[in-house]
Design an enzyme around this catalytic site. Structure first.
Site, PDB file in Angstrom:
ATOM      1  N   ASP A 110      -8.989  42.374  32.968  1.00  0.00           N
ATOM      2  CA  ASP A 110      -8.836  43.074  34.252  1.00  0.00           C
ATOM      3  C   ASP A 110      -8.742  42.091  35.425  1.00  0.00           C
ATOM      4  OD1 ASP A 110      -8.706  45.175  36.044  1.00  0.00           O
ATOM      5  OD2 ASP A 110     -10.612  46.068  35.437  1.00  0.00           O
ATOM      6  N   ASP A 117      -7.879  50.143  28.518  1.00  0.00           N
ATOM      7  CA  ASP A 117      -9.236  50.584  28.824  1.00  0.00           C
ATOM      8  C   ASP A 117      -9.273  52.084  29.128  1.00  0.00           C
ATOM      9  OD1 ASP A 117     -11.981  50.124  29.135  1.00  0.00           O
ATOM     10  OD2 ASP A 117     -11.651  48.311  30.322  1.00  0.00           O
ATOM     11  N   TRP A 152     -14.291  52.726  23.988  1.00  0.00           N
ATOM     12  CA  TRP A 152     -15.759  52.646  23.871  1.00  0.00           C
ATOM     13  C   TRP A 152     -16.359  53.606  22.849  1.00  0.00           C
ATOM     14  CZ3 TRP A 152     -15.451  54.851  29.310  1.00  0.00           C
ATOM     15  CH2 TRP A 152     -14.719  54.013  30.150  1.00  0.00           C
ATOM     16  N   ASP A 179     -19.401  48.134  25.767  1.00  0.00           N
ATOM     17  CA  ASP A 179     -19.127  46.703  25.861  1.00  0.00           C
ATOM     18  C   ASP A 179     -20.267  45.864  25.286  1.00  0.00           C
ATOM     19  OD1 ASP A 179     -16.828  47.404  27.146  1.00  0.00           O
ATOM     20  OD2 ASP A 179     -17.416  46.654  29.115  1.00  0.00           O
TER      21      ASP A 179
END
Length: 343
Positions: A33, A110, A144, A165
Site C-alpha cells: 500500500d 486487500d 483476512w 495480518d
C-alpha cells in the site's frame, strides 16, 4: 505512512539477486500500500505518486523484469485501500488493464472499506477483469479469512488469506498457524493455496528457533513464501533460514499436497505432508514456552506406511542423512523449535 518508494524497491531487487534469494526461488518483488496518489487522474485512472516513483511503474517493472524477477503491486476491493488511497471497487476493469499495461505479474488485493456480505462478488469481478487483460497475473486475495475463503476462493484467486495480518511476534505467528493453516490442507492444491500471511523471518521479534519453526511450518503448509524483512539489513542467521533449499523444496514439491497437523499432545505437535516419490515431509514441533527440550516421536503408521517399512530419514535444515529407521523416529526438540525431516 509507508516508506515505500522507487529507491527502496530497486535496492530490494538488487538484494534479491545478490543474496542468492532469486536463485532460491524468491522471484516476486511486491509493492504494498501507499504507492499511489491520493486521487485518480481526470480520466479516472490510478496514478503512481511521482515523488515516490519518478520513473513510473512501467519503467520500474521493466527494470525488475530485466533482473529475472517478477513485479507485484497492491490494490483493494473496497472504495479505498487500508491506508486511504483509491481502491478498485467499480474500477476493476480499468485498474486491471492499467496493471497489465505496466507489466504487473502479481496483485495483492486487500479488503478494506468494503462490506463483508459481498466479498465473493467483489473478488470475482477483479478475477474476471484480470483474466480479460490476457496477461498472467497471480491473484493474491487478502481478505483476512472473511467468510471462510478456503471453501470458495480456489475458483477465484491463486491464494487467499486465512486470518488477520501477521506481526513480528511469536503469539502472532502461532495465531496465524492455528487459525490459518491447521486443518485447512484439504482445501489447498495446485492453482489455489491457503495464505497465513507473509514471513516474519528477519523482521525482528523472533528468536532463531522461532524463525526456523515459522519458516518450516509455512513451507510444509504450501503457503506462499513472501519475505517481509528489509533485505538491506537482514542477519546472516535469518538469511540462512530463508535460503534453506531442502525446506524450500517441501514447499515447491511437485505433488502439490499441503501439509497439516497429524498429532498433538499439549504443546507438542507433529505435522506432515506427502511428497512426490512416495516420501513424507515431517515436522516435530515443540511450541512450549518453558522447560527442558522434549522428545517428540512420529510412527511410520501415522504417515501411512505399511507395517515393516524402513525409512531413510534426513534432517532438512542440516541437510544431513540420519540413518534408516524401523517403525518410526524420535527427536529431542528444544522449546519453540522444530525438527524438519524427510522420511
Amino acid at each position: 505512512m509507508s516508506a515505500v518508494n522507487e529507491t527502496v524497491i530497486r535496492v530490494a531487487a538488487d538484494r534479491l539477486v545478490t543474496l542468492g534469494l532469486a536463485d532460491a526461488g524468491y522471484r516476486y518483488l511486491n509493492i504494498d500500500d501507499c504507492w499511489a496518489e491520493k486521487t485518480r487522474d481526470t480520466n479516472g485512472q490510478l496514478q503512481a505518486d511521482p515523488a515516490k516513483f519518478p520513473s513510473g511503474m512501467q519503467a520500474l517493472a521493466e527494470s525488475i523484469h530485466q533482473k529475472g524477477l517478477l513485479f507485484g503491486i497492491y490494490g483493494d476491493a473496497g472504495l479505498f485501500t487500508c491506508a486511504g488511497f483509491p481502491g478498485s471497487r467499480h474500477h476493476e476493469a480499468d485498474d486491471a488493464a492499467l496493471f497489465a499495461s505496466w507489466g504487473v505479474d502479481y496483485l495483492k488485493y486487500d479488503n478494506c472499506f468494503s462490506a463483508a456480505a459481498d466479498v465473493q462478488q467483489r473478488y470475482k469481478e477483479m478475477r474476471d477483469a484480470l483474466n480479460s487483460t490476457g496477461r498472467p497475473i497471480y491473484f493474491s486475495m487478502c481478505q483476512w479469512g472473511v467468510a471462510g475463503p478456503w471453501h470458495w476462493a480456489k475458483f477465484i484467486g491463486n491464494s487467499w488469506r486465512t486470518d488477520a495480518d501477521i506481526a513480528p511476534s511469536w503469539d502472532s505467528v502461532l495465531r496465524c498457524l492455528d487459525n490459518g493453516a491447521a486443518g485447512l490442507a484439504k482445501f489447498a492444491g495446485p492453482g489455489g493455496w491457503n495464505d497465513p500471511d507473509m514471513l516474519e523471518v528477519g523482521v525482528g521479534g523472533l528468536t532463531p528457533a522461532q524463525q526456523r519453526s515459522h519458516f518450516a511450518l509455512w513451507a510444509l503448509a504450501k503457503a506462499p513464501l513472501l519475505i517481509g524483512a528489509d533485505l538491506s539489513d537482514i542477519s546472516a542467521t535469518s538469511l540462512k533460514i530463508l535460503l534453506s533449499k531442502e525446506v524450500i523444496a517441501i514447499n515447491q514439491d511437485s505433488l502439490g499436497v499441503a501439509g497439516d497437523i497429524i498429532w498433538k499432545e499439549g504443546p507438542l505437535e507433529v505435522w506432515a505432508a506427502p511428497l512426490d516419490g512416495d516420501a513424507r515431509a515431517v515436522i516435530l514441533f515443540n511450541r512450549h514456552h518453558a522447560g527442558l527440550p522434549e522428545q517428540i516421536s512420529v510412527s511410520w503408521a501415522q504417515l501411512g506406511y505399511k507395517p515393516g517399512f524402513k525409512a531413510a530419514v534426513r534432517d532438512l535444515f542440516a541437510e544431513t542423512d540420519l540413518g534408516v529407521f524401523e517403525q518410526g523416529f524420535t527427536a529431542t526438540v528444544a522449546n519453540y523449535d522444530v525438527a524438519v525431516l524427510r522420511a
